[in-house]
Write a protein that holds these residues in place. Sequence first.
Motif, PDB file in Angstrom:
ATOM      1  N   UNK A   1      -7.963  -9.734   4.273  1.00  0.00           N
ATOM      2  CA  UNK A   1      -6.720  -9.097   3.868  1.00  0.00           C
ATOM      3  C   UNK A   1      -6.820  -7.618   4.179  1.00  0.00           C
ATOM      4  N   UNK A   2      -5.808  -7.052   4.807  1.00  0.00           N
ATOM      5  CA  UNK A   2      -5.870  -5.672   5.299  1.00  0.00           C
ATOM      6  C   UNK A   2      -5.001  -4.702   4.504  1.00  0.00           C
ATOM      7  N   UNK A   3      -4.491  -5.144   3.341  1.00  0.00           N
ATOM      8  CA  UNK A   3      -3.626  -4.286   2.535  1.00  0.00           C
ATOM      9  C   UNK A   3      -4.289  -3.951   1.206  1.00  0.00           C
ATOM     10  N   UNK A   4      -4.046  -2.702   0.722  1.00  0.00           N
ATOM     11  CA  UNK A   4      -3.222  -1.659   1.319  1.00  0.00           C
ATOM     12  C   UNK A   4      -3.850  -1.091   2.594  1.00  0.00           C
ATOM     13  N   UNK A   5      -3.033  -0.862   3.601  1.00  0.00           N
ATOM     14  CA  UNK A   5      -3.526  -0.389   4.887  1.00  0.00           C
ATOM     15  C   UNK A   5      -4.157   0.993   4.744  1.00  0.00           C
ATOM     16  N   UNK A   6      -5.069   1.292   5.648  1.00  0.00           N
ATOM     17  CA  UNK A   6      -5.735   2.599   5.639  1.00  0.00           C
ATOM     18  C   UNK A   6      -4.730   3.665   6.057  1.00  0.00           C
ATOM     19  N   UNK A   7      -4.484   4.610   5.187  1.00  0.00           N
ATOM     20  CA  UNK A   7      -3.473   5.638   5.441  1.00  0.00           C
ATOM     21  C   UNK A   7      -3.795   6.409   6.715  1.00  0.00           C
ATOM     22  N   UNK A   8      -2.834   6.452   7.638  1.00  0.00           N
ATOM     23  CA  UNK A   8      -3.001   7.226   8.862  1.00  0.00           C
ATOM     24  C   UNK A   8      -3.955   6.628   9.865  1.00  0.00           C
TER      25      UNK A   8
END
Length: 407
Positions: free
Chosen positions: A152-159
């Motif tokens: 699972x990749x959320x929450x996505x890495x900001x920026x």
Amino acid sequence: MSSKNRPLYYLVSTAGIPNLGDELIAATWLRYLAETAPDADVVLDCVDPAGVVAMLGGVHPRLRTMSVLWQICFRNWSEGVRTQGIAESLVADPSLAGDLREGVELLRRADVVHLTGGGFLNGIWPAFVGLLAGIATATEHSGGVSAVTGVGLYPAIAGAGDLVVDLASRFSVADVRDEASAGLLGEHGRYSCDDVFLSPGAWLGEPRGETPEVMVSIQSTRPPSTLFPPASALEGEARLSREEQARAVRSDQGMGMLVGFFAKTLAEWGVRDIGLIECWPDVDRRALDLAGSLAPNVRRYTLDEVLRDGFPAAPGQTWLSTRFHPHLFAAAAGASGVAVNLMKGYYDTKHRSLIEQGSSWSLAHYRPFSRRQEIPERPTSGGFTKESLAVLRARKLLVAEQIYGGR
């Protein structure tokens, strides 16, 4: 060490925290390889080899455990996404890897390098992009298969969303467990389900007398960023900031309120026959101790007991769970349930993925420190149907065959 005629499969797994879901994801893949490739050499690169539950040792006959890629990430924890470049450099030139050199050289010789699933590749723990970078670099050197499954990749890495997509594009197989993560990867990813759907029934316990009417899985309310990596994995550099420590104290206060919410829910349901399951003993101990007061005689199932005897779920039960894998296993056994979301963008994404795949559970949103908590109705809808489980297992089996088939 593998021979020239024996394949070498290198698994990178969150086993060794230890935590129920992480141990059983590792065991699922080891069991698959024991059935399909018993003569292969198998390496399990894990969080902490000393913390891996003993049951894993007997699942595959040619298993060895170590911690290499994880240590690269832990030792450079404060670098965040810059761990990508560090991992690529160390794997490209093992002479730079110091005490990890032997493990890096083994990684570079593997026929398959496979990062197994979980919810750790996201903005909560950005340093773990080093895992993807190290695997991509190693297999580009060896010509081996690179795979990541059930993540699972959320929450996505900001920026840094493009970074994860770019790394995934270097993989032979990039498989995720929820639609949101599939949307992030686009054409570079495929959407199946959580890794344990490869054989969920294997981890369900045989009925041993009467099981409790209602089962509870409750966890610490501390922010996930303060929970991982485990203290045993830290190498002096990664320490909680004062701000994180303050949040941890506040969340400890909120734990009592969460237990109170569970108590009100169970009272509303008129339940007194309650079981309590342990998933991450070190982290959840305080919450579990508080939850022991939910009823006069709460039966507690320890992590060791669950891994030894199987997951204690059955049709006709009702579950109230904050954790993801108890939701999955209880629904797979046919139990009804309510998933309690503790963090928007993380836990709700995980629980919704199971609901959308057919768990038949409802989702309740817990609001910390709010006096206006809506008590969920007691569900009676059951869990996954046999047909739904068969579809999910078939999806995961296709992923497994794409990685290991014909090798």
